[in-house]
Design an enzyme around this catalytic site. Structure first.
Site, short mmCIF file in Angstrom:
data_model
loop_
_atom_site.label_atom_id
_atom_site.label_comp_id
_atom_site.label_asym_id
_atom_site.label_seq_id
_atom_site.Cartn_x
_atom_site.Cartn_y
_atom_site.Cartn_z
N GLU B 45 0.64 -1.03 0.01
CA GLU B 45 -0.02 0.01 0.09
C GLU B 45 0.90 1.27 0.10
OE1 GLU B 45 -2.11 0.15 3.60
OE2 GLU B 45 -3.42 1.91 2.90
N LYS B 116 -9.57 2.76 -1.96
CA LYS B 116 -9.61 2.16 -0.81
C LYS B 116 -11.05 2.32 -0.31
CE LYS B 116 -7.17 1.06 3.48
NZ LYS B 116 -6.06 1.39 4.42
N CYS B 152 -5.55 -3.28 2.61
CA CYS B 152 -5.42 -3.46 3.90
C CYS B 152 -6.52 -3.52 5.10
CB CYS B 152 -4.48 -2.25 4.40
SG CYS B 152 -3.53 -2.15 5.93
#
Lengths: 280, 277
Positions: B45, B116, B152
């Site tokens: 990331e 995200k 994540c």
């Protein structure tokens, strides 16, 4: 959550590895030549110094032993030297008494009876020496403050807290003791009563009024958002004692931060300038 | 479509704010991966910039396509490899709206991007202060099969992986910047997401120390039955390569048929309850 000594148990090998990696990484990224640290002979500075030596090599760590006549203790001196020898740390001893006496003579309002003011003067004088060596030899000042003392503000503002890194600051005192034993700090250092050495006979636990074994569990409960009632009940303490610790923790935030200002412009130091701590 | 794909998990540390140095490292690792016959190489990331950036994000964010994606496209083209990496993406329509984005690039150029959806803003994380959340799953048809992207904290929300799987992905790539104290969560959740979706899952985490936060690495490639095909070292840079075989999905779909047994009506209830938590 159960507030027992087991709650404070950590994997000491992992903790050691993390701290050593943190110190090594910081010194490398800062482009510094090594570390300077004040060695008092107590468990915190002995542990921080040993971990520094593990991170960058003892030959790149300078331990400054900075005694003064009021609190001079041959046992502490011996302990500081013992740690320097065991972890192959360079050491230098400077008696700061003449500087303190000069300050006493030149401060117009100097009061020899004011233990706190004069004690803080000692801690701040030691800071001057540490930063002189840091500037002169391009070293990082490694602090020794632990989480218990930092949370309750049991330190001198701009004194012993002043450092570039504080590798033990996320470990409570009783945890530092465990880590110290794990990395081979001699028991006689680990087991002696902690003192900030601001005046003769001063011991931390007597002054704070509570044993670290209890204080650490109270702080651990506060850290984990437990209520004062729950902490007091679990530890079999008066609620007032827990409230006292909580109050002290909150009141001391000013000692842990940059000075407060008032917001006037677009972005402000301490409010909304949010920059990375380091650039690498 | 290929049945077997060699996937490289490239867990690097980044020089914060130094996109040039990070692109160079991405190329070095892409070359190493290619030398070991990898067809897809995955980076953590925000691997273009490092993770802890705070206000610097405003100057580091770039549009897609932009100079950095152009550079990574060139790396992918030159070395004939697919690359997944993370970057702060500046919205096309505004001047300071940023997404935490995963980009999938192939030898022929950009294939897709995923913004995200779940931005951690608790404990040491402050992502909502800087990023706008995404609204779409990221699933892309490629020469290496249908690849889904998540990032994540998304892995804590099974809906994202589920949606990604239901849109057809057979390999979910999760890029991450997870600090050490969260290791156990990720080690469990990565396996769970693979099993419950009967899907391959590649998890690639950052390493290094950024502002006192230590990232634990431990990247892993997981089969649909939860088997760890290959895993990288903890706490240090590493490159590991594992092979996935999509035909394996059929076996596990007959053994634990989670997709067959999916109950669509539950999702309406989930929505209703989630809106009134």
């Amino acid at each position: 959550m159960k507030l027992t000594r087991k709650a404070l148990d950590l994997n000491w090998e992992e903790v050691k590895t993390k701290i050593v990696r943190f110190i090594k990484d910081y010194v490398e990224k800062a482009g510094a030549k090594g570390i300077v640290i004040g060695l008092s002979g107590g468990v915190d500075s002995s542990t921080a110094a040993a971990l520094s030596a593990m991170a960058v090599g003892g030959n790149k760590v300078l331990g400054l032993i900075l005694p003064e006549k009021e609190t001079y203790n041959i046992g502490d001196m011996r302990h500081a030297e013992m740690v320097a020898k065991k972890f192959e740390i360079k050491k230098e001893t400077v008696n700061i008494t003449p500087v303190l006496e000069a300050l006493h003579k030149t401060i117009p309002v100097f009061d020899p009876e004011d233990k706190l003011c004069n004690g803080n003067l000692k801690a701040r004088t030691r800071m001057l020496y540490l930063y002189y060596y840091a500037n002169k030899f391009n070293l990082i000042v490694c602090g020794s403050s632990d989480k218990s003392e930092t949370m309750i503000g049991y330190f001198t503002k701009w004194g012993d807290i002043a450092a570039d890194i504080a590798p033990l600051m996320d470990l409570y005192k009783t945890q530092v003791r465990e880590l110290a034993r794990y990395i081979g700090i001699p028991n006689e250092i680990v087991d002696k009563p902690p003192t900030p050495m601001l005046w003769p006979g001063q011991t931390a636990e007597e002054e704070i009024g509570i044993k670290y074994e209890i204080l650490d569990l109270i702080l651990y409960g506060l850290e984990h958002f437990m209520s004062n009632e729950e902490i007091a009940e679990q530890l079999g303490l008066e609620k007032e004692l827990v409230e006292k610790v909580e109050k002290r923790w909150k009141m001391m935030e000013h000692k842990r931060r940059m000075p407060l200002t008032t917001k006037i412009q677009y972005r402000t130091v301490g409010f909304d300038f949010r920059l990375p701590y380091t650039q690498l | 479509m290929k049945q077997k794909v060699r996937v490289a998990l490239s867990q690097i540390s980044c020089r914060r704010g130094d996109k040039k140095a990070n692109i160079q490292k991405i190329e070095e690792y892409a070359v190493k991966a290619k030398q070991q016959s990898a067809e897809l190489v995955i980076f953590p990331e925000l691997s273009l910039t490092g993770y802890i950036l705070r206000d610097d994000l405003y100057k580091l964010a770039e549009k897609i396509p932009g100079p950095s994606t152009n550079a990574i496209e060139e790396v992918a083209r030159k070395h004939g490899i697919h690359i997944v990496f993370g970057m702060p993406e500046l919205s096309e329509k505004t001047q300071a709206t940023i997404y935490n984005t995963a980009v999938l690039v192939g030898p022929k150029g950009i294939i897709g991007k995923y913004r995200k959806m779940h931005l951690p803003t608790h404990s040491v994380f402050e992502e909502k202060r800087y990023f706008r959340q995404g609204y779409q799953a990221g699933v892309f048809e490629t020469d290496l099969g249908k690849i889904g992207l998540i990032i994540c904290y998304d892995i804590f929300f099974p809906e994202v992986s589920r949606l990604t799987r239901l849109e057809g992905s057979q390999l979910i790539v999760c890029i991450s910047a997870s600090p050490t104290i969260r290791r156990a969560f990720f080690e469990n959740l990565t396996v769970a997401r693979a099993i419950e979706n009967t899907v391959f899952l590649a998890y690639v985490n950052l390493v290094g120390v950024e502002d006192g936060l230590q990232f634990w690495g431990g990247s892993r490639l997981i089969a649909p039955n939860g088997r760890v095909i290959v895993s990288a070292k903890y706490d240090e840079e590493d490159l590991v390569i594992g092979e996935i075989d999509y035909t394996e999905i059929r076996q596990i779909e007959t053994f634990v048929p989670t997709l067959r047994d999916l109950r669509a009506e539950i999702f309406d209830k989930l929505r209703e309850k989630a809106e009134n938590l």
